[in-house]
Motif scaffolding. Sequence first.
Motif, PDB file in Angstrom:
ATOM      1  N   LEU A  51       0.819  -1.214   0.000  1.00 50.62           N
ATOM      2  CA  LEU A  51       0.000   0.000   0.000  1.00 50.62           C
ATOM      3  C   LEU A  51       0.855   1.268   0.000  1.00 50.62           C
ATOM      4  O   LEU A  51       0.377   2.348  -0.338  1.00 50.62           O
ATOM      5  CB  LEU A  51      -0.947   0.012   1.205  1.00 50.62           C
ATOM      6  CG  LEU A  51      -1.984  -1.108   1.225  1.00 50.62           C
ATOM      7  CD1 LEU A  51      -2.759  -1.081   2.540  1.00 50.62           C
ATOM      8  CD2 LEU A  51      -2.914  -1.002   0.031  1.00 50.62           C
ATOM      9  N   GLY A  52       2.123   1.143   0.416  1.00 50.13           N
ATOM     10  CA  GLY A  52       3.061   2.245   0.303  1.00 50.13           C
ATOM     11  C   GLY A  52       3.143   3.228   1.458  1.00 50.13           C
ATOM     12  O   GLY A  52       3.871   4.209   1.369  1.00 50.13           O
ATOM     13  N   ASN A  53       2.424   2.991   2.553  1.00 49.13           N
ATOM     14  CA  ASN A  53       2.458   3.936   3.670  1.00 49.13           C
ATOM     15  C   ASN A  53       3.495   3.607   4.728  1.00 49.13           C
ATOM     16  O   ASN A  53       3.937   4.492   5.462  1.00 49.13           O
ATOM     17  CB  ASN A  53       1.073   4.021   4.327  1.00 49.13           C
ATOM     18  CG  ASN A  53       0.058   4.621   3.395  1.00 49.13           C
ATOM     19  OD1 ASN A  53       0.233   5.737   2.927  1.00 49.13           O
ATOM     20  ND2 ASN A  53      -0.998   3.884   3.104  1.00 49.13           N
ATOM     21  N   VAL A  54       3.863   2.336   4.829  1.00 49.91           N
ATOM     22  CA  VAL A  54       4.852   1.910   5.820  1.00 49.91           C
ATOM     23  C   VAL A  54       5.763   0.850   5.230  1.00 49.91           C
ATOM     24  O   VAL A  54       5.411   0.163   4.275  1.00 49.91           O
ATOM     25  CB  VAL A  54       4.199   1.338   7.113  1.00 49.91           C
ATOM     26  CG1 VAL A  54       3.447   2.413   7.877  1.00 49.91           C
ATOM     27  CG2 VAL A  54       3.311   0.149   6.810  1.00 49.91           C
ATOM     28  N   ARG A  55       6.921   0.724   5.837  1.00 53.00           N
ATOM     29  CA  ARG A  55       7.838  -0.386   5.601  1.00 53.00           C
ATOM     30  C   ARG A  55       7.959  -1.103   6.934  1.00 53.00           C
ATOM     31  O   ARG A  55       8.064  -0.461   7.981  1.00 53.00           O
ATOM     32  CB  ARG A  55       9.217   0.092   5.134  1.00 53.00           C
ATOM     33  CG  ARG A  55       9.192   0.720   3.770  1.00 53.00           C
ATOM     34  CD  ARG A  55       8.925  -0.332   2.678  1.00 53.00           C
ATOM     35  NE  ARG A  55       8.748   0.295   1.384  1.00 53.00           N
ATOM     36  CZ  ARG A  55       7.587   0.395   0.760  1.00 53.00           C
ATOM     37  NH1 ARG A  55       6.480  -0.066   1.296  1.00 53.00           N
ATOM     38  NH2 ARG A  55       7.515   0.968  -0.420  1.00 53.00           N
ATOM     39  N   THR A  56       7.913  -2.428   6.883  1.00 54.85           N
ATOM     40  CA  THR A  56       7.851  -3.181   8.134  1.00 54.85           C
ATOM     41  C   THR A  56       9.048  -4.092   8.346  1.00 54.85           C
ATOM     42  O   THR A  56       9.739  -4.473   7.399  1.00 54.85           O
ATOM     43  CB  THR A  56       6.572  -4.050   8.180  1.00 54.85           C
ATOM     44  OG1 THR A  56       6.625  -5.011   7.124  1.00 54.85           O
ATOM     45  CG2 THR A  56       5.323  -3.204   8.067  1.00 54.85           C
ATOM     46  N   GLU A  57       9.241  -4.432   9.594  1.00 58.53           N
ATOM     47  CA  GLU A  57      10.201  -5.442  10.022  1.00 58.53           C
ATOM     48  C   GLU A  57       9.443  -6.306  11.024  1.00 58.53           C
ATOM     49  O   GLU A  57       8.906  -5.798  12.005  1.00 58.53           O
ATOM     50  CB  GLU A  57      11.406  -4.777  10.684  1.00 58.53           C
ATOM     51  CG  GLU A  57      12.441  -5.738  11.183  1.00 58.53           C
ATOM     52  CD  GLU A  57      13.639  -5.030  11.816  1.00 58.53           C
ATOM     53  OE1 GLU A  57      14.372  -5.711  12.543  1.00 58.53           O
ATOM     54  OE2 GLU A  57      13.814  -3.814  11.605  1.00 58.53           O
ATOM     55  N   SER A  58       9.374  -7.607  10.756  1.00 59.11           N
ATOM     56  CA  SER A  58       8.614  -8.503  11.625  1.00 59.11           C
ATOM     57  C   SER A  58       9.550  -9.348  12.469  1.00 59.11           C
ATOM     58  O   SER A  58      10.563  -9.860  11.985  1.00 59.11           O
ATOM     59  CB  SER A  58       7.720  -9.430  10.793  1.00 59.11           C
ATOM     60  OG  SER A  58       6.741  -8.695  10.115  1.00 59.11           O
ATOM     61  N   LEU A  59       9.182  -9.491  13.725  1.00 61.38           N
ATOM     62  CA  LEU A  59       9.950 -10.295  14.666  1.00 61.38           C
ATOM     63  C   LEU A  59       9.054 -11.417  15.177  1.00 61.38           C
ATOM     64  O   LEU A  59       7.992 -11.150  15.746  1.00 61.38           O
ATOM     65  CB  LEU A  59      10.408  -9.441  15.854  1.00 61.38           C
ATOM     66  CG  LEU A  59      11.167  -8.156  15.516  1.00 61.38           C
ATOM     67  CD1 LEU A  59      11.368  -7.327  16.776  1.00 61.38           C
ATOM     68  CD2 LEU A  59      12.488  -8.489  14.873  1.00 61.38           C
ATOM     69  N   ARG A  60       9.454 -12.658  14.967  1.00 59.65           N
ATOM     70  CA  ARG A  60       8.691 -13.785  15.496  1.00 59.65           C
ATOM     71  C   ARG A  60       8.840 -13.750  17.008  1.00 59.65           C
ATOM     72  O   ARG A  60       9.945 -13.642  17.534  1.00 59.65           O
ATOM     73  CB  ARG A  60       9.245 -15.092  14.915  1.00 59.65           C
ATOM     74  CG  ARG A  60       8.644 -16.364  15.479  1.00 59.65           C
ATOM     75  CD  ARG A  60       7.173 -16.521  15.104  1.00 59.65           C
ATOM     76  NE  ARG A  60       6.721 -17.859  15.364  1.00 59.65           N
ATOM     77  CZ  ARG A  60       6.201 -18.271  16.525  1.00 59.65           C
ATOM     78  NH1 ARG A  60       6.065 -17.427  17.532  1.00 59.65           N
ATOM     79  NH2 ARG A  60       5.808 -19.517  16.671  1.00 59.65           N
ATOM     80  N   ALA A  61       7.731 -13.798  17.703  1.00 58.83           N
ATOM     81  CA  ALA A  61       7.737 -13.710  19.167  1.00 58.83           C
ATOM     82  C   ALA A  61       7.262 -15.031  19.766  1.00 58.83           C
ATOM     83  O   ALA A  61       6.439 -15.733  19.181  1.00 58.83           O
ATOM     84  CB  ALA A  61       6.825 -12.574  19.622  1.00 58.83           C
TER      85      ALA A  61
END
Length: 97
Positions: free
Chosen positions: A73-83
């Motif tokens: 969608l272009g509003n954010v860039r993410t980094e995911s952390l498995r918890a």
Amino acid sequence: MVTNVVLAKFTDQGIRNAKDSPKRAEAFKQMAKTFGVTVKGIFWTQGRYDIVTIVEAPDESSAMSLSLSLSALGNVRTESLRAFSADEMATIVSKML
């Protein structure tokens, strides 16, 4: 179920439209449901990341599909952390040598 902590930074487009961020968060919750993902919490933060989200997904693939769809969608860039919960971590460490 897998839990992920998702760290997000606004893109240039996202920060220009920061006023819409709470509405976009509600739309994200609805999008998440289409992947079978539950949004446990969304927090706007100060510092290195603009938003921290906690999500629970049925599997890694669902979490990844949601993350890619959000970023597209272009509003954010993410980094995911498995918890891992305390119970999950107890199981993990019980397998250590």
